[in-house]
Design an enzyme around this catalytic site. Structure first.
Site, short mmCIF file in Angstrom:
data_model
loop_
_atom_site.label_atom_id
_atom_site.label_comp_id
_atom_site.label_asym_id
_atom_site.label_seq_id
_atom_site.Cartn_x
_atom_site.Cartn_y
_atom_site.Cartn_z
N HIS A 17 0.84 -1.20 0.00
CA HIS A 17 0.00 0.00 0.00
C HIS A 17 0.87 1.26 0.00
CE1 HIS A 17 -3.17 -2.57 2.25
NE2 HIS A 17 -3.62 -2.37 1.03
N LYS A 41 -18.85 -4.63 8.16
CA LYS A 41 -17.77 -5.57 7.89
C LYS A 41 -16.93 -5.77 9.14
CE LYS A 41 -17.48 -5.38 2.99
NZ LYS A 41 -16.63 -5.48 1.86
N ARG A 90 -2.21 -6.13 -8.35
CA ARG A 90 -1.21 -7.17 -8.09
C ARG A 90 -1.16 -8.19 -9.20
NH1 ARG A 90 -3.88 -7.46 -2.43
NH2 ARG A 90 -5.42 -8.29 -3.82
N SER A 127 -3.52 -7.54 2.52
CA SER A 127 -3.81 -7.43 3.96
C SER A 127 -4.39 -8.72 4.51
CB SER A 127 -4.78 -6.28 4.21
OG SER A 127 -4.19 -5.05 3.93
#
Length: 162
Positions: A17, A41, A90, A127
């Site tokens: 990040h 969440k 990614r 993450s």
């Protein structure tokens, strides 16, 4: 002024990040790291903790600020006169989903999305993977800043924050 936003949940912030934010800060006059806050969440770190960690991680970039948001990212962009969203990719699998989001954001608010490939050394860092590896005692010290590793280790040793 050329202003961009780097959105995400950042639970926790990783070196990947920070790499994207660093590179975006060289391309734009101002970069806002937008931490998505979704109370429904289940996150390891609270919104306040994630924002605090990102502020510390981004201290070295004078043109970067960190803020939280709820609701639509396009609304956040419109309220802050942001014309570009910077997203790190990614792998090709990221592109499929992110392209749909980019097209929706453009349709909703005329906000353009720029895709930045991750640096090769961070192409596997996520993450969720960092949390999973750390949960089982794996070494994630090269994947997150030292102060994040300390907080991650402490958090995993204690009760979980909703």
């Amino acid at each position: 002024m050329r202003r961009a936003v780097c959105p995400g949940s950042f639970d926790p912030v990783t070196n990947g990040h920070i790499d994207i934010v660093s590179r975006a800060s060289q391309l734009f006059d101002e970069v806002i790291v937008a931490v998505g806050v979704n109370k429904s969440k289940n996150r390891l770190f609270s919104p306040e903790e994630r924002i605090e960690m990102l502020r510390t991680a981004c201290e070295e970039f004078p043109n970067v600020q960190v803020d939280g948001f709820t609701g639509l990212l396009t609304t956040f962009c419109q309220e802050r006169d942001v014309s570009a969203i910077v997203k790190g990719l990614r792998a090709f699998s990221d592109f499929d989903y992110e392209l749909q989001m980019a097209q929706m954001n453009s349709k909703l608010a005329g906000v353009e999305t720029l895709f930045m490939p991750t640096s090769p050394g961070y192409s596997y860092v996520a993450s969720s993977l960092v949390k999973e590896v750390a949960t089982f005692g794996g070494d994630v010290s090269g994947l997150v800043p030292g102060f994040v590793l300390d907080r991650l280790t402490a958090k995993l040793a204690g009760p979980r924050t909703e």
